[in-house]
Design an enzyme around this catalytic site. Structure first.
Site, short mmCIF file in Angstrom:
data_model
loop_
_atom_site.label_atom_id
_atom_site.label_comp_id
_atom_site.label_asym_id
_atom_site.label_seq_id
_atom_site.Cartn_x
_atom_site.Cartn_y
_atom_site.Cartn_z
N ASN A 88 2.86 1.25 4.20
CA ASN A 88 1.81 1.59 5.37
C ASN A 88 1.50 2.37 6.27
O ASN A 88 0.62 3.00 6.45
CB ASN A 88 0.96 0.12 5.18
N TYR A 99 -2.32 16.27 6.90
CA TYR A 99 -2.62 14.66 6.76
C TYR A 99 -2.63 14.87 5.29
O TYR A 99 -2.10 13.97 4.32
CB TYR A 99 -3.63 14.17 7.32
N GLY A 135 4.10 -0.95 9.42
CA GLY A 135 2.96 -0.82 10.31
C GLY A 135 1.96 -1.79 10.19
O GLY A 135 0.84 -1.82 9.87
N THR A 156 0.37 15.35 3.38
CA THR A 156 1.18 14.04 2.97
C THR A 156 0.87 13.08 2.18
O THR A 156 1.63 12.44 1.41
CB THR A 156 1.41 13.52 4.61
P1 NAP Z 1 -3.32 2.15 12.60
O1 NAP Z 1 -4.32 1.27 12.75
O2 NAP Z 1 -3.18 3.58 13.44
O3 NAP Z 1 -2.22 1.24 12.80
C1 NAP Z 1 -0.75 1.80 12.49
C2 NAP Z 1 0.51 1.04 12.35
O4 NAP Z 1 1.42 1.80 12.06
C3 NAP Z 1 0.62 0.14 13.62
O5 NAP Z 1 1.11 -1.16 13.20
C4 NAP Z 1 1.63 1.01 14.30
O6 NAP Z 1 2.54 0.11 15.07
C5 NAP Z 1 2.51 1.42 13.06
N1 NAP Z 1 3.49 2.59 13.14
C6 NAP Z 1 3.17 3.72 13.73
N2 NAP Z 1 4.23 4.59 13.73
C7 NAP Z 1 5.04 3.72 13.13
C8 NAP Z 1 6.45 4.05 13.00
N3 NAP Z 1 7.06 5.24 13.12
N4 NAP Z 1 7.16 2.98 12.27
C9 NAP Z 1 6.94 1.92 11.99
N5 NAP Z 1 5.58 1.66 12.11
C10 NAP Z 1 4.53 2.74 12.84
O7 NAP Z 1 -3.30 2.65 11.20
P2 NAP Z 1 -4.51 2.16 9.93
O8 NAP Z 1 -5.68 3.05 10.08
O9 NAP Z 1 -4.26 0.84 9.56
O10 NAP Z 1 -3.51 3.33 8.58
C11 NAP Z 1 -2.49 2.60 7.88
C12 NAP Z 1 -2.33 3.61 6.70
O11 NAP Z 1 -3.40 3.41 5.88
C13 NAP Z 1 -1.57 4.86 7.10
O12 NAP Z 1 -0.73 5.14 6.27
C14 NAP Z 1 -3.07 5.83 6.87
O13 NAP Z 1 -2.88 7.00 6.76
C15 NAP Z 1 -3.75 5.14 5.85
N6 NAP Z 1 -5.21 5.14 5.81
C16 NAP Z 1 -5.85 4.78 6.84
C17 NAP Z 1 -7.35 5.24 6.76
C18 NAP Z 1 -8.40 4.62 7.83
O14 NAP Z 1 -9.44 5.00 7.57
N7 NAP Z 1 -7.98 4.09 8.87
C19 NAP Z 1 -7.88 5.58 5.68
C20 NAP Z 1 -7.13 6.27 4.81
C21 NAP Z 1 -5.67 6.03 4.55
P3 NAP Z 1 2.36 -0.10 16.64
O15 NAP Z 1 1.32 -1.25 16.70
O16 NAP Z 1 3.64 -0.53 17.15
O17 NAP Z 1 2.10 1.07 17.09
#
Ligand code: NAP
Length: 243
Positions: free
Chosen positions: A86, A151, A8, A154
């Site tokens: 991630n 969520y 990701g 998980t």
């Molecule tokens: P995001 O901005 O929504 O980005 C998601 C990324 O994951 C993108 O690169 C997407 O690729 C990729 N992805 C989605 N489905 C996938 C799959 N099936 N296989 C491979 N790649 C996939 O997410 P984020 O906010 O950076 O979150 C990243 C991690 O941090 C997650 O595990 C989330 O639970 C955790 N987190 C985030 C927050 C927050 O506030 N943002 C807080 C706590 C934890 P595409 O661009 O190709 O769609």
């Protein structure tokens, strides 16, 4: 040379981790699901900074695709030193309105996807008797918000997976830790209404949302040999939200 796979990595936290790891000298495998343009942008930035890497489009919720990805990376570089698990999604809804498709998608990616990547990479790391796995968890793995039963479950699973795997892999020279972010400015939290954002900001002691770079700085530090005695830990990075 050290090789890192970041799942990701085309957007958000993964993107920031890939760029910082590239700056720290890793050859970075940028995994993503579909967004070719964004993924290319990340590789371009890494290269502009003097680093190197490759793109790998794969759905990490699919075990066959993960096996193929890890095989390709290993055949290309002959080593894998770091996995940042991630890629994750959030689908908030109250339990009584639970959509089974969302439930399956969240567990398939946020939990099973982490198992698939860790298993395939650990097989390679164990042979070398060294490696680091970092799982992206969330404060939601420990603390609760209404609407987040799926969520949270998980991420709770990711936390316990991290601790147990760390115990299992320690004697093979593999460290396993998790980072638990609070609210980080990415597309994931863009779905929150302005009122909700204002509400959450009020209860964050540092009075701002985190950035991808905040998380990436911790990931780079945790991966480094300077942190070689830390394993099995869930490290919260949330501006004080969970205090
Ligand atoms: P995001 O901005 O929504 O980005 C998601 C990324 O994951 C993108 O690169 C997407 O690729 C990729 N992805 C989605 N489905 C996938 C799959 N099936 N296989 C491979 N790649 C996939 O997410 P984020 O906010 O950076 O979150 C990243 C991690 O941090 C997650 O595990 C989330 O639970 C955790 N987190 C985030 C927050 C927050 O506030 N943002 C807080 C706590 C934890 P595409 O661009 O190709 O769609």
């Amino acid at each position: 040379m050290k090789v890192a796979i970041v799942t990701g990595a085309s957007r958000g936290i993964g993107r920031a981790c890939a760029i910082k790891l590239g700056q720290a000298g890793y050859t970075v495998v940028i995994n993503y699901a579909s967004n070719d343009a964004k993924a290319n942008e990340v590789l371009d930035i890494i290269k502009q900074n003097g680093g190197d890497g490759m793109l790998y489009k794969a759905n990490v919720a699919n075990y066959d695709e993960v096996k193929e990805m890890v095989k390709t990376v290993f055949d290309t570089y002959k080593q894998i030193d770091l996995l940042v698990n991630n890629a994750g999604i959030v689908r908030d809804e109250p339990l009584i309105g639970l959509n089974k498709e969302n439930l399956d998608m969240c567990f398939d990616l946020n939990v099973k996807g982490y198992f698939y990547c860790a298993k395939e990479v650990a097989l390679k790391m164990a042979r070398k008797r060294s490696g680091v796995i970092i799982n992206m968890s969330s404060v939601s793995g420990t603390f609760s918000l209404p609407g987040q039963t799926v969520y949270s479950a998980t991420k709770g699973a990711v936390n316990q997976f991290t601790r147990t795997l760390a115990k299992e892999m320690g004697s093979r020279g593999i460290r396993v830790n998790a980072v638990a972010p609070g609210f980080i400015e990415t597309d994931m939290i863009d779905t929150l209404s302005d009122e909700k954002k204002a509400e959450y900001l009020k209860v964050i002691p540092l009075k701002r949302f985190g950035t991808g770079d905040d998380i990436a700085n911790l990931v780079v530090a945790l991966a480094s040999d300077q942190m070689s005695y830390i394993t099995g830990q869930i490290i919260t990075l949330d501006g004080g939200l969970s205090l």
